[in-house]
Write a protein that holds these residues in place. Sequence first.
Motif, PDB file in Angstrom:
ATOM      1  N   ARG A  42       0.862  -1.185   0.000  1.00 54.68           N
ATOM      2  CA  ARG A  42       0.000   0.000   0.000  1.00 54.68           C
ATOM      3  C   ARG A  42       0.892   1.226   0.000  1.00 54.68           C
ATOM      4  NH1 ARG A  42      -4.563   0.315   4.579  1.00 54.68           N
ATOM      5  NH2 ARG A  42      -4.739   2.363   3.597  1.00 54.68           N
ATOM      6  N   ARG A  43       0.304   2.360  -0.342  1.00 53.44           N
ATOM      7  CA  ARG A  43       1.036   3.615  -0.271  1.00 53.44           C
ATOM      8  C   ARG A  43       0.069   4.698   0.160  1.00 53.44           C
ATOM      9  NH1 ARG A  43       0.771   7.808  -2.612  1.00 53.44           N
ATOM     10  NH2 ARG A  43      -0.557   6.968  -4.245  1.00 53.44           N
ATOM     11  N   HIS A  44       0.537   5.569   1.050  1.00 55.74           N
ATOM     12  CA  HIS A  44      -0.262   6.751   1.387  1.00 55.74           C
ATOM     13  C   HIS A  44       0.697   7.925   1.418  1.00 55.74           C
ATOM     14  CE1 HIS A  44      -3.818   8.791   3.129  1.00 55.74           C
ATOM     15  NE2 HIS A  44      -2.881   9.602   3.581  1.00 55.74           N
ATOM     16  N   GLY A  45       0.509   8.877   0.522  1.00 55.97           N
ATOM     17  CA  GLY A  45       1.465   9.961   0.417  1.00 55.97           C
ATOM     18  C   GLY A  45       2.834   9.385   0.099  1.00 55.97           C
ATOM     19  N   LYS A  46       3.833   9.756   0.902  1.00 59.06           N
ATOM     20  CA  LYS A  46       5.193   9.274   0.661  1.00 59.06           C
ATOM     21  C   LYS A  46       5.511   8.039   1.499  1.00 59.06           C
ATOM     22  CE  LYS A  46       6.313  14.144   0.034  1.00 59.06           C
ATOM     23  NZ  LYS A  46       6.979  15.323   0.629  1.00 59.06           N
ATOM     24  N   GLY A  96      -2.627  13.912   6.001  1.00 60.64           N
ATOM     25  CA  GLY A  96      -3.854  14.292   5.322  1.00 60.64           C
ATOM     26  C   GLY A  96      -4.190  13.279   4.246  1.00 60.64           C
ATOM     27  N   PRO A  97      -5.237  13.551   3.464  1.00 57.60           N
ATOM     28  CA  PRO A  97      -5.621  12.641   2.383  1.00 57.60           C
ATOM     29  C   PRO A  97      -4.502  12.532   1.347  1.00 57.60           C
ATOM     30  CG  PRO A  97      -7.247  14.415   2.653  1.00 57.60           C
ATOM     31  CD  PRO A  97      -6.104  14.733   3.560  1.00 57.60           C
ATOM     32  N   GLN A 100       2.222  17.847   4.748  1.00 58.27           N
ATOM     33  CA  GLN A 100       1.728  16.469   4.656  1.00 58.27           C
ATOM     34  C   GLN A 100       0.488  16.244   5.516  1.00 58.27           C
ATOM     35  OE1 GLN A 100       3.395  14.278   2.336  1.00 58.27           O
ATOM     36  NE2 GLN A 100       4.084  16.365   1.879  1.00 58.27           N
ATOM     37  N   SER A 101       0.287  17.095   6.497  1.00 61.24           N
ATOM     38  CA  SER A 101      -0.905  16.981   7.337  1.00 61.24           C
ATOM     39  C   SER A 101      -2.159  17.447   6.596  1.00 61.24           C
ATOM     40  CB  SER A 101      -0.730  17.814   8.601  1.00 61.24           C
ATOM     41  OG  SER A 101      -0.468  19.163   8.253  1.00 61.24           O
ATOM     42  N   LEU A 110      -2.225  17.520   2.899  1.00 62.86           N
ATOM     43  CA  LEU A 110      -2.263  16.784   1.640  1.00 62.86           C
ATOM     44  C   LEU A 110      -0.996  15.919   1.618  1.00 62.86           C
ATOM     45  CD1 LEU A 110      -3.808  16.711  -1.140  1.00 62.86           C
ATOM     46  CD2 LEU A 110      -2.117  18.347  -1.956  1.00 62.86           C
ATOM     47  N   ALA A 111      -1.161  14.624   1.515  1.00 60.23           N
ATOM     48  CA  ALA A 111      -0.008  13.726   1.637  1.00 60.23           C
ATOM     49  C   ALA A 111       0.537  13.344   0.277  1.00 60.23           C
ATOM     50  CB  ALA A 111      -0.385  12.473   2.427  1.00 60.23           C
ATOM     51  N   GLY A 112       1.826  13.575   0.069  1.00 58.54           N
ATOM     52  CA  GLY A 112       2.490  13.066  -1.115  1.00 58.54           C
ATOM     53  C   GLY A 112       3.232  14.082  -1.965  1.00 58.54           C
ATOM     54  N   VAL A 113       2.836  15.359  -1.890  1.00 60.73           N
ATOM     55  CA  VAL A 113       3.476  16.371  -2.734  1.00 60.73           C
ATOM     56  C   VAL A 113       4.707  16.920  -2.030  1.00 60.73           C
ATOM     57  CG1 VAL A 113       3.181  18.588  -3.900  1.00 60.73           C
ATOM     58  CG2 VAL A 113       1.259  16.985  -3.764  1.00 60.73           C
ATOM     59  N   GLY A 114       5.816  16.984  -2.735  1.00 58.55           N
ATOM     60  CA  GLY A 114       7.053  17.537  -2.191  1.00 58.55           C
ATOM     61  C   GLY A 114       7.511  18.737  -3.000  1.00 58.55           C
ATOM     62  N   ASN A 115       8.767  19.102  -2.809  1.00 56.95           N
ATOM     63  CA  ASN A 115       9.267  20.344  -3.395  1.00 56.95           C
ATOM     64  C   ASN A 115       9.202  20.384  -4.923  1.00 56.95           C
ATOM     65  OD1 ASN A 115      10.358  22.920  -2.888  1.00 56.95           O
ATOM     66  ND2 ASN A 115      12.377  22.190  -3.481  1.00 56.95           N
ATOM     67  N   LEU A 116       9.661  19.318  -5.559  1.00 55.01           N
ATOM     68  CA  LEU A 116       9.724  19.327  -7.019  1.00 55.01           C
ATOM     69  C   LEU A 116       8.334  19.398  -7.662  1.00 55.01           C
ATOM     70  CD1 LEU A 116      12.671  19.016  -6.966  1.00 55.01           C
ATOM     71  CD2 LEU A 116      12.480  16.737  -7.958  1.00 55.01           C
ATOM     72  N   TRP A 117       7.444  18.530  -7.237  1.00 52.51           N
ATOM     73  CA  TRP A 117       6.152  18.446  -7.935  1.00 52.51           C
ATOM     74  C   TRP A 117       5.179  19.520  -7.479  1.00 52.51           C
ATOM     75  CZ3 TRP A 117       8.151  16.550 -11.746  1.00 52.51           C
ATOM     76  CH2 TRP A 117       8.981  15.435 -11.716  1.00 52.51           C
ATOM     77  N   SER A 118       5.420  20.144  -6.336  1.00 50.79           N
ATOM     78  CA  SER A 118       4.609  21.327  -6.009  1.00 50.79           C
ATOM     79  C   SER A 118       4.974  22.460  -6.976  1.00 50.79           C
ATOM     80  CB  SER A 118       4.822  21.762  -4.560  1.00 50.79           C
ATOM     81  OG  SER A 118       6.144  22.197  -4.344  1.00 50.79           O
ATOM     82  N   ASP A 119       6.271  22.655  -7.225  1.00 49.00           N
ATOM     83  CA  ASP A 119       6.680  23.670  -8.206  1.00 49.00           C
ATOM     84  C   ASP A 119       6.080  23.376  -9.583  1.00 49.00           C
ATOM     85  OD1 ASP A 119       8.184  24.979  -6.312  1.00 49.00           O
ATOM     86  OD2 ASP A 119      10.125  24.633  -7.268  1.00 49.00           O
ATOM     87  N   GLU A 120       6.169  22.120  -9.985  1.00 46.00           N
ATOM     88  CA  GLU A 120       5.674  21.731 -11.318  1.00 46.00           C
ATOM     89  C   GLU A 120       4.172  21.981 -11.439  1.00 46.00           C
ATOM     90  OE1 GLU A 120       8.155  20.036 -13.481  1.00 46.00           O
ATOM     91  OE2 GLU A 120       6.709  20.789 -14.934  1.00 46.00           O
ATOM     92  N   SER A 121       3.420  21.643 -10.387  1.00 44.61           N
ATOM     93  CA  SER A 121       1.962  21.805 -10.425  1.00 44.61           C
ATOM     94  C   SER A 121       1.573  23.278 -10.485  1.00 44.61           C
ATOM     95  CB  SER A 121       1.327  21.159  -9.187  1.00 44.61           C
ATOM     96  OG  SER A 121       1.654  19.791  -9.120  1.00 44.61           O
TER      97      SER A 121
END
Length: 262
Positions: free
Chosen positions: A55-59, A133-134, A162-163, A165-176
């Motif tokens: 399973r995976r939740h966030g990171k 978080g979710p 992460q509390s 929204l779980a899973g987004v980090g530095n790189l993909w927050s910038d990209e989004s």
Amino acid sequence: MPELPEVEAARCRIDRGALHRTIGAVRYGDDITHMDLPDRDALDRFVGTQFSMTRRHGKFMFAGTKDGPWMMIHLGMAGSIRVLDADEVDADFIRFTVAFEGGTRLTFRDPRKFGEIVVVEDVDDYIAERGLGPDALEIGDNAFAEVIGGTRGAVKSALLAQSKLAGVGNLWSDESLYRAGILPGATASDLASDRIARLHGAVGDTLRAVIDTCATYSKLPDDWLIHRREEGAACGICAGTIAKKKVGGRTTYYCPDHQKGA
DNA sequence: TTTACTGTTAGGAC
DNA sequence: TGTCCTAACAGTAA
């Protein structure tokens, strides 16, 4: 560089190569000082069992045995997972190995030692205990708008929490944010609801696209920010130039031309 | 030799 | 009380 898509790629590697094999031994690597790893007794519970699901939740990633414990693996800042055949040689900085009968083994490489492994009885309880978080790929439109749009700080900081929204980090927050046309430093609660909705779409599209490449960045489209994380690089979306600054203490790349505040 | 770094969290500031 | 920000964690790579 493990954020949600990189962790998902690692989970897939375990699914493909490490399920339904009997665990012969669980070994620590050479230098594990300062690392958060389970003690010997906890790890020995896995010997003789098999991983049957992940399973995976966030990171956070979990490999579970049929009726017993789960092994939670967090890759930290620089961790990675590989499943090796008997004739393959370990890389440097292997901190932890699950050796299966027959010689296949799951290795946890972590040069910076910020990764973590925990023996977990119940995954949902553990997710709640960690205050996550979710998952960023599961959250619905309304919940996203509430959780991100309700934050008074920088929208990038909200994505990174992460509390919330779980899973987004530095790189993909910038990209989004780059894709959604929103400045990272914009106050989240000031953004109009259609822009928050657009951001939600951009987060999902970004993460799914990275997962589709198994987190192989060279396969991502040329116009993505990931290939332009350098001050002065040409924007892939407009005629602008990429700028760099700190937002919430994290290095942030963005295009001041097509990314707008509230 | 110096500097920056993908994640998380404790503790301090507001 | 809650929310947000910073520094620290350890070691590598540029």
